[in-house]
Design an enzyme around this catalytic site. Structure first.
Site, PDB file in Angstrom:
ATOM      1  N   HIS A 205       0.824  -1.210   0.000  1.00 28.25           N
ATOM      2  CA  HIS A 205       0.000   0.000   0.000  1.00 28.25           C
ATOM      3  C   HIS A 205       0.857   1.259   0.000  1.00 28.25           C
ATOM      4  CE1 HIS A 205       0.787   0.938   4.272  1.00 28.25           C
ATOM      5  NE2 HIS A 205       0.686  -0.363   4.499  1.00 28.25           N
TER       6      HIS A 205
ATOM      7  N   CYS B 161       3.122  -4.685   6.885  1.00 32.04           N
ATOM      8  CA  CYS B 161       2.836  -4.580   5.462  1.00 32.04           C
ATOM      9  C   CYS B 161       3.981  -3.926   4.700  1.00 32.04           C
ATOM     10  CB  CYS B 161       1.552  -3.785   5.244  1.00 32.04           C
ATOM     11  SG  CYS B 161       0.069  -4.616   5.874  1.00 32.04           S
TER      12      CYS B 161
END
Length: 216
Positions: free
Chosen positions: A169, A185
């Site tokens: 992301h 992440c």
């Protein structure tokens, strides 16, 4: 904090806040971590324009670039090297588009083989149970926007049809690219994740490796 936010409003026309991190920012050769000094404009996008980062603030090796690639993964695959802090989009003829990324702090980074189960444009964000356990005061939900930790785009990784809660992301903390400081992440500059988003479809295979291996 208020001064930083006012400076960003003046620069970009909207508030901008950082996503959740595991440690204080460590920018490349920059004495101050004032957010406003990292942005030089924006890229048109909907419903929000994408903040454009001053690349002179960053180590040049993390610039998006086409490189020679000797891995055995098929063209169209995504390969994330946690140790090197690079994401590769494999192309034909021994090439790859390489992006600099930020990764999870020690003990938080996942490795394995997954696929892009879905894609999100300016996605909403909610913390995982693990994140809440570490930081109980985290907000439980945040709408899409410039203050959202997932940034402008997100690729949601799945295995066997199930979301594994691991994302590729955007980030509003450009100094975190090349660092090991997220909650797990893989984070990219917003302009880079927009570029990647446009290149890969749902179903793309994603290999995330540490210590040269992505097999668990």
């Amino acid at each position: 904090m208020m001064l930083r936010r006012l400076l960003l409003v003046a620069l970009l026309g909207a508030p901008l806040a950082a996503c959740q991190t595991a440690q204080a920012p460590q920018p490349f050769e920059v004495a101050s971590t004032d957010d406003s000094g990292w942005y030089i404009g924006s890229i048109p996008d909907k419903p929000f324009d994408v903040p454009l980062v001053d690349r002179n603030k960053m180590d040049p090796k993390y610039e998006r670039q086409t490189v020679e690639y000797k891995g055995g993964e098929k063209p169209g695959s995504i390969v994330v090297d946690i140790d090197e802090r690079f994401l590769y989009l494999v192309e034909p003829e021994g090439k790859a588009v390489r992006y600099g990324v930020g990764v999870g702090k020690q003990g938080f980074s996942w490795k394995g083989i997954a696929s892009v189960g879905r894609k999100g444009v300016w996605p909403a964000w909610s913390p995982t149970k693990t994140m809440v356990g570490i930081k109980p005061d985290l907000p439980r939900y945040r709408e899409a926007g410039l203050d959202n930790p997932l940034g402008a785009r997100a690729l949601y990784l799945h295995q066997n049809g199930a979301d594994i809660l691991f994302r590729i992301h955007g980030t509003n903390e450009p100094w975190s690219i090349g660092e090991q400081m997220s909650s797990g992440c893989v984070r990219m500059l917003n302009e880079d994740v927009v570029d990647l988003y446009e290149r890969v479809p749902v179903g793309t295979t994603v290999y995330v490796k540490r210590n040269g291996r992505y097999r668990v």
